[in-house]
Design a protein around this motif. Structure first.
Motif: not given
Length: 412
Positions: A184-185, A195-196, A212-215, A236-238
């Protein structure tokens, strides 16, 4: 915690633990009957007040802000599933889809366009690998597959136009891990999303957003549903990212999950934590047993100290998971032997169901059909899989019965 008829006040209780959220996140008591079990909203359409709906989704920033209008856009049962999964993954929102592959398509075809570059794990779910490497290039999207368990491999693969890094941990079928915090970094420093695919881990074990994953996506068909009777996927995510996917993929790709399948999966989530804890405990016992079995040459399981990334598993996973990989001599012969002799476990594809399932994934076949690895990447794959790897998805049977069944089947 209190609920009023037709209303859930769960969101006002941030201290609730995951086990409770698996039962109650997004739960709404039926205002007419007082029933606790979620209803199945099978209707395709809903009545509306003129001026409060929209004929087209075009230009609507957040479809969930509209009243329920049409089931392809939003549906009450599906929305309950999305709310619960978002709570379990500690994210703001979620988009449910008809299958896990549809969830992947929602990510790829929302956040990538012609001229963009995707980095994908070189060993991952076959649907993800084949969708990214065979279909996306037809749309002008460049794709590079690398071993994302090696952060330096990601750094070397990044390009100015890299927009997304997609990984899977543990990866299917090798159970190789990815250091989510590190990846993620690197992705974020480059300005890319991450994405994960967390299907094998589930939120019981790992919540990638925390690292740190976005999705975060799942094939809900597997452990989340846990009963082998419903297809589904989710991302799932923001909220802003999910709204983009809903407006694009949710509306125009047409891969909406049915209300019935959403309800079945919600039923599965009710027992997710006790199911997975039993499965994990049984898997740990079976992995240790198989590691000493005379017919087994190697076992790969994140809960065993012999796993090459055992330290990472201890740091990143609350539980080592319900999947075991193992090698034997004469893999084709052993596959036939297992298929003929297993009485408790079943020789079949898929995974994450209530019954234990084992299948051979032949290395030559996997290379020809899906991965196409050569040279050093192929050598690394073979370090885990040899000529072929048996993928064992542990179910809810008694550990003693599974050990006895595997023992008699392996001995022939």
């Amino acid at each position: 915690m209190t609920k009023t008829m037709g209303v859930s006040t769960l969101t006002a209780q941030p201290a609730l633990r995951p086990e409770t959220l698996a039962l109650d996140a997004g739960l709404i008591i039926d205002p007419a009957t007082g029933t606790i079990q979620p209803n199945i909203a099978m209707s395709v359409n809903n009545v509306l007040v003129p001026g409060e709906g929209a004929f087209s989704a075009d230009g609507v920033e957040d479809l969930t802000a509209l009243p329920y209008l049409y089931a392809r856009w939003t549906n009450p049962t599906v929305r309950a599933l999305e709310t619960r999964m978002a709570a379990l993954e500690q994210t703001e929102d979620a988009l449910a889809t008809a299958t896990g592959v549809a969830a992947l398509a929602a990510i790829f075809l929302t956040f990538l366009k012609a001229g963009d570059h995707l980095v994908v794990s070189d060993v991952c779910y076959a649907g993800a690998n084949e969708l990214s490497r065979r279909i996306l290039p037809d749309f002008g999207i460049e794709v590079t597959a690398v071993n994302l368990s090696c952060p330096e491999a990601l750094r070397a693969a990044l390009r100015p136009n890299t927009r997304l890094v997609h990984c899977e941990t543990p990866c299917n079928p090798l159970l190789r891990l990815t250091d989510l915090h590190q990846i993620a970094g690197i992705a974020h420093a480059h300005g890319a999303l991450m994405s994960v695919d967390s299907t094998l881990a589930t939120p019981v074990s790992t919540r990638p957003h925390v690292f740190g994953a976005d999705l975060v996506m799942h094939s809900l068909t597997k452990f989340i549903n846990g009963h082998g009777d419903a297809l589904g996927g989710i991302v799932t995510g923001r909220k802003a990212l999910v709204a983009q996917m809903r407006a694009r993929a949710g509306v125009y790709l047409g891969a909406s999950i049915s209300a019935m399948n959403a309800w079945l999966i919600l039923r599965g989530i009710d027992t997710l934590f006790p199911r997975l804890r039993q499965i994990n405990a049984t898997a740990q016992t079976l992995a240790a047993f198989l590691e000493t079995h005379p017919a087994v040459s190697r076992v790969i399981y994140p809960g065993l100290p012999s796993h090459p990334q055992y330290a990472l598993a201890q740091a990143q996973m609350d539980h080592p998971g319900g999947m075991i990989a193992f090698q034997t001599a004469d893999v084709q012969g052993m596959a036939r032997q297992l298929a003929a002799r297993l009485k408790v476990a079943h020789y079949a594809f898929s995974l994450g169901h209530q019954r234990s399932i084992v299948v051979l994934l032949d290395t030559a076949e996997m290379m020809a059909s899906t991965y196409g690895l050569q040279d050093a990447p192929l050598e690394d794959y073979r370090r885990y899989a040899g000529d072929g790897i048996f993928r064992l998805s542990v179910g809810l049977e008694a550990a003693e019965d599974l050990m006895a069944d595997l023992d008699q089947a392996l001995r022939g």
